[in-house]
Scaffold this active site. Sequence first.
Site, short mmCIF file in Angstrom:
data_model
loop_
_atom_site.label_atom_id
_atom_site.label_comp_id
_atom_site.label_asym_id
_atom_site.label_seq_id
_atom_site.Cartn_x
_atom_site.Cartn_y
_atom_site.Cartn_z
N CYS A 41 0.79 -1.07 -0.06
CA CYS A 41 -0.07 0.00 -0.11
C CYS A 41 1.02 1.26 -0.16
O CYS A 41 2.05 1.16 0.16
CB CYS A 41 -0.95 0.13 1.15
SG CYS A 41 -0.18 0.53 2.65
N THR A 43 1.14 3.50 2.37
CA THR A 43 2.05 3.50 3.64
C THR A 43 3.30 2.65 3.49
O THR A 43 4.41 3.12 3.90
CB THR A 43 1.18 3.21 4.83
OG1 THR A 43 0.01 3.96 4.76
CG2 THR A 43 1.78 3.36 6.21
N HIS A 46 5.80 4.51 1.89
CA HIS A 46 6.27 5.54 2.45
C HIS A 46 7.50 4.94 3.23
O HIS A 46 8.67 5.69 3.53
CB HIS A 46 5.38 6.23 3.63
CG HIS A 46 4.33 7.35 2.79
ND1 HIS A 46 4.95 8.25 1.96
CD2 HIS A 46 2.97 7.22 2.82
CE1 HIS A 46 4.04 8.99 1.57
NE2 HIS A 46 2.80 8.54 1.91
N HIS A 64 0.13 -5.12 5.78
CA HIS A 64 -1.38 -5.52 6.42
C HIS A 64 -2.37 -5.99 5.63
O HIS A 64 -3.43 -5.99 6.17
CB HIS A 64 -1.64 -4.14 7.51
CG HIS A 64 -1.60 -2.76 6.53
ND1 HIS A 64 -0.48 -2.03 6.36
CD2 HIS A 64 -2.51 -2.22 5.89
CE1 HIS A 64 -0.82 -0.98 5.70
NE2 HIS A 64 -2.12 -1.02 5.24
N GLU A 65 -2.03 -5.39 4.24
CA GLU A 65 -3.23 -5.89 3.32
C GLU A 65 -3.28 -7.34 2.84
O GLU A 65 -2.58 -7.64 2.00
CB GLU A 65 -2.97 -5.10 2.02
CG GLU A 65 -3.37 -3.51 2.43
CD GLU A 65 -3.20 -2.62 1.13
OE1 GLU A 65 -2.93 -3.37 -0.34
OE2 GLU A 65 -3.36 -1.56 0.95
N CYS A 94 -6.59 0.33 22.69
CA CYS A 94 -6.12 0.32 24.44
C CYS A 94 -7.45 -0.09 25.07
O CYS A 94 -7.31 -0.51 26.43
CB CYS A 94 -5.47 1.56 24.82
SG CYS A 94 -6.53 2.97 24.84
N CYS A 97 -8.79 4.98 26.65
CA CYS A 97 -8.68 6.25 26.20
C CYS A 97 -10.09 6.67 26.04
O CYS A 97 -11.06 6.13 25.81
CB CYS A 97 -7.82 6.58 25.13
SG CYS A 97 -8.44 6.06 23.25
N CYS A 100 -11.76 5.34 22.95
CA CYS A 100 -12.21 4.05 23.03
C CYS A 100 -13.63 4.24 23.88
O CYS A 100 -14.52 3.28 23.55
CB CYS A 100 -11.24 3.05 23.69
SG CYS A 100 -9.85 2.74 22.68
N CYS A 108 -8.13 5.30 18.36
CA CYS A 108 -7.86 5.04 19.59
C CYS A 108 -6.75 6.09 20.04
O CYS A 108 -5.66 6.01 18.91
CB CYS A 108 -7.46 3.63 19.99
SG CYS A 108 -6.23 3.30 21.47
#
Length: 345
Positions: A41, A43, A46, A64-65, A94, A97, A100, A108
């Site tokens: 992707c 990212t 990058h 992650h894809e 988490c 927070c 969440c 989050c």
Amino acid sequence: MNTEVAAAFYRGNRSFAVEARHASEPGPGEVAVRIAYCGICGTDMHVFHGNMDARVGLNRVIGHEMSGTVAVVGEGVSDVAVGQKVVVRPLDHCDECPSCAAGHRHICHNLKFLGLDTDGAMQEIWNVPAHTLHALPDGLRMDHAALIEPVAVACHDVRRSALRPGEDALVVGGGPIGILCAMVARERGAKVVLSEVNPNRVEIARKLGFDVVNPAEDDLPALVNERTGKKGADVVFEVSGTQAGVDAMTACAATRGRIVMVAIHARRPKIDLFKFFWRELELLGARVYEPEDYEQAIAIIAGGGVDADTVITDVSPLSGIQSAFEALDSSPTALKSLIKIGDGE
């Protein structure tokens, strides 16, 4: 799980090293997934360019894809079966927070993005929290399933826009996410115009049946007005990440139009706030996705709402990851590049 697996480690300076690593047992609440495919992707690019070294370091397995099959189930996991075909929604929240607590776990305050803040899917076996898994329907091809994560991005973008059937939508930017936003918007029943300057992407988008305008050749606001009865686009998706795209989003929006900021801008753009006042426009941020976006993405891909074979422009083995990143970095025609890691139909 006493086995060695292949993994691609980012080493900095635009380089990857494919090495063996020990596959550890999944911990409590975790599942080990045998990876079939993993997409590259924006990212990830990058990271490749060194722009995220401070975050990912120089010994990270990214990605992650993905699509894969459950290999081992950790202690306390009862709703996942070995052999189940799955994708991972790579967000670990988490649960403490304010975001969440408000039900917005996808943004989050302490969010860990799997594959950036932790090791990711460009390895043969990946241990992930069980709560991140989504089951795949029977018959869905595993290479097509690797598109679910970016399609979920588009589903979230379109959902944020509150797009209604019959509305006019403008997508500014015809890269992978822009094309997918256009597909999801069309699936929702919108009349879609796509703006793109790259002639190769213009050709691909037209083959996919989209009304495409090249703003380098034509007056985009004038053409949008012409196609919308002079009112402008009810919804604009800014996916280009350019100042020209930001200029277009306000110039092309209808009165009380909704603008969704999809792109991540490397520099703070200048925005025509007068247009927001004059036309009572809305600007909406859209970051990642929620579980319902993943489920919608799975349904759209399984139902043929995304032309996966056109979107996937090349597939490389894990051993060729270095060449795959280099090729994608210089390709004017690629949309989605996949890394084939394991078995998967």
